[in-house]
Design a protein around this motif. Structure first.
Motif, mmCIF file in Angstrom:
data_model
loop_
_atom_site.group_PDB
_atom_site.id
_atom_site.type_symbol
_atom_site.label_atom_id
_atom_site.label_comp_id
_atom_site.label_asym_id
_atom_site.label_seq_id
_atom_site.Cartn_x
_atom_site.Cartn_y
_atom_site.Cartn_z
ATOM 1 N N MET A 1 0.805 -1.189 0.000
ATOM 2 C CA MET A 1 0.000 0.000 0.000
ATOM 3 C C MET A 1 0.844 1.246 0.000
ATOM 4 O O MET A 1 0.362 2.325 -0.237
ATOM 5 N N GLY A 2 2.103 1.115 0.329
ATOM 6 C CA GLY A 2 2.965 2.271 0.349
ATOM 7 C C GLY A 2 2.683 3.176 1.527
ATOM 8 O O GLY A 2 3.028 4.364 1.513
ATOM 9 N N MET A 3 1.993 2.664 2.610
ATOM 10 C CA MET A 3 1.691 3.508 3.749
ATOM 11 C C MET A 3 2.905 3.599 4.669
ATOM 12 O O MET A 3 3.594 2.628 4.904
ATOM 13 N N ARG A 4 3.157 4.804 5.203
ATOM 14 C CA ARG A 4 4.262 4.984 6.117
ATOM 15 C C ARG A 4 3.730 4.939 7.536
ATOM 16 O O ARG A 4 2.926 5.762 7.934
ATOM 17 N N ILE A 129 -5.791 8.873 3.076
ATOM 18 C CA ILE A 129 -6.700 9.456 4.061
ATOM 19 C C ILE A 129 -6.787 8.576 5.294
ATOM 20 O O ILE A 129 -6.784 9.062 6.436
ATOM 21 N N PHE A 130 -6.846 7.273 5.075
ATOM 22 C CA PHE A 130 -6.910 6.335 6.202
ATOM 23 C C PHE A 130 -5.711 6.503 7.119
ATOM 24 O O PHE A 130 -5.850 6.583 8.336
ATOM 25 N N LEU A 131 -4.513 6.564 6.537
ATOM 26 C CA LEU A 131 -3.314 6.676 7.352
ATOM 27 C C LEU A 131 -3.277 7.995 8.109
ATOM 28 O O LEU A 131 -2.913 8.040 9.290
ATOM 29 N N GLU A 132 -3.677 9.076 7.436
ATOM 30 C CA GLU A 132 -3.695 10.377 8.099
ATOM 31 C C GLU A 132 -4.634 10.365 9.305
ATOM 32 O O GLU A 132 -4.309 10.900 10.370
ATOM 33 N N ALA A 175 -13.362 2.184 15.878
ATOM 34 C CA ALA A 175 -14.185 2.957 16.799
ATOM 35 C C ALA A 175 -14.153 4.446 16.459
ATOM 36 O O ALA A 175 -15.148 5.161 16.648
ATOM 37 N N VAL A 176 -13.023 4.917 15.943
ATOM 38 C CA VAL A 176 -12.876 6.337 15.628
ATOM 39 C C VAL A 176 -13.364 6.671 14.221
ATOM 40 O O VAL A 176 -14.093 7.651 14.018
ATOM 41 N N LEU A 177 -12.980 5.850 13.239
ATOM 42 C CA LEU A 177 -13.271 6.173 11.839
ATOM 43 C C LEU A 177 -14.542 5.525 11.303
ATOM 44 O O LEU A 177 -15.122 6.025 10.339
ATOM 45 N N LEU A 183 -15.664 10.752 5.539
ATOM 46 C CA LEU A 183 -14.394 11.216 4.971
ATOM 47 C C LEU A 183 -14.377 11.115 3.464
ATOM 48 O O LEU A 183 -13.756 11.927 2.785
ATOM 49 N N LEU A 184 -15.032 10.101 2.929
ATOM 50 C CA LEU A 184 -15.092 9.906 1.482
ATOM 51 C C LEU A 184 -16.548 9.896 1.066
ATOM 52 O O LEU A 184 -17.270 8.941 1.328
ATOM 53 N N GLN A 185 -16.980 10.970 0.447
ATOM 54 C CA GLN A 185 -18.357 11.073 0.022
ATOM 55 C C GLN A 185 -18.513 10.546 -1.395
ATOM 56 O O GLN A 185 -17.702 10.826 -2.263
ATOM 57 N N GLY A 186 -19.563 9.784 -1.633
ATOM 58 C CA GLY A 186 -19.856 9.318 -2.980
ATOM 59 C C GLY A 186 -19.041 8.097 -3.347
ATOM 60 O O GLY A 186 -18.202 7.617 -2.585
ATOM 61 N N PRO A 187 -19.244 7.564 -4.564
ATOM 62 C CA PRO A 187 -18.531 6.371 -5.034
ATOM 63 C C PRO A 187 -17.089 6.680 -5.318
ATOM 64 O O PRO A 187 -16.701 7.836 -5.472
ATOM 65 N N PRO A 188 -16.204 5.672 -5.387
ATOM 66 C CA PRO A 188 -14.793 5.895 -5.590
ATOM 67 C C PRO A 188 -14.456 6.515 -6.928
ATOM 68 O O PRO A 188 -13.400 7.086 -7.082
ATOM 69 N N ALA A 189 -15.311 6.382 -7.912
ATOM 70 C CA ALA A 189 -15.001 6.945 -9.220
ATOM 71 C C ALA A 189 -16.286 7.341 -9.904
ATOM 72 O O ALA A 189 -17.316 6.688 -9.744
#
Length: 204
Positions: A1-4, A129-132, A175-177, A183-189
């Motif tokens: 995923m390339g997440m840090r 966004i998830f990582l942030e 529990a938080v998210l 955070l993400l409104q609407g469909p992915p594309a």
């Protein structure tokens, strides 16, 4: 995923001296360790947020695949019709129509490829966004465990199960998210109307 993943240094405590004077009191079920590990891929895919994104991406991909099949069928029908007209047409006129058809096919292919890339980019954006949003949860979890650093389990040669905080991190992040709906409104594309292929479809 390339997440840090966050690397949490001793600054989580007020100072090294204070940290020694006031050791962290671990919560029930939370191991106290200077180094803890987690599975960063599972952190996203196993979360409610990640599972929602996976469902949305799967739906968008299925819609795009259906759209591509319809476009392909329309183009094949147009190509057959053009081929059937060839013998009755002046060859110069036929070449003009054939070139126009080829150009339209190329344009449609580029448009559909761009839609596929947009879906992929939405996945990457969701992970960022998830990582942030998860980062503060991980920081607090590091404090609770008394950890100075959180490592990706894949780079650790060996570790005791007690220092793996993946499941605990998932519980807290969920529990938080939640599923990330706020955070993400609407469909992915976006799903615009299919490009015209020169023939009418059932949707026209």
């Amino acid at each position: 995923m390339g997440m840090r993943l966050v690397a949490l240094a001793a600054c989580l405590a007020a100072s090294p001296a204070m940290a020694q004077q006031t050791p962290v009191e671990p919560s029930v079920g939370i191991p106290t360790s200077a180094v803890v590990v987690l599975d960063r891929d599972l952190l996203f895919t196993g979360s409610l947020f990640g599972q929602r994104i996976a469902r949305d991406i799967e739906a968008a991909s299925a819609d795009l695949a259906a759209e591509n099949r319809q476009i392909e069928a329309d183009l094949e029908a147009e190509e057959r019709a053009l081929t059937e007209r060839r013998d009755a047409m002046d060859m110069a006129d036929f070449r003009v129509l054939a070139a126009e058809f080829d150009n339209r096919v190329t344009s449609i292919r580029q448009t559909q490829d761009a839609k596929a890339r947009a879906i992929s980019q939405q996945t990457e954006r969701a992970q960022q966004i998830f990582l942030e949003q998860a980062n503060p949860v991980l920081v607090q979890l590091a404090r609770d465990t008394g950890a100075l650093v959180i490592l990706d389990r894949r780079i650790v040669i060996a570790s005791a199960d007690q220092v793996d905080i993946t499941n605990l991190a998932l519980e807290r992040i969920d529990a938080v998210l939640g599923d990330g709906g706020s955070l993400l409104q609407g469909p992915p594309a976006p799903r615009p109307d299919p490009p015209s292929s020169g023939t009418r479809s059932d949707e026209d």
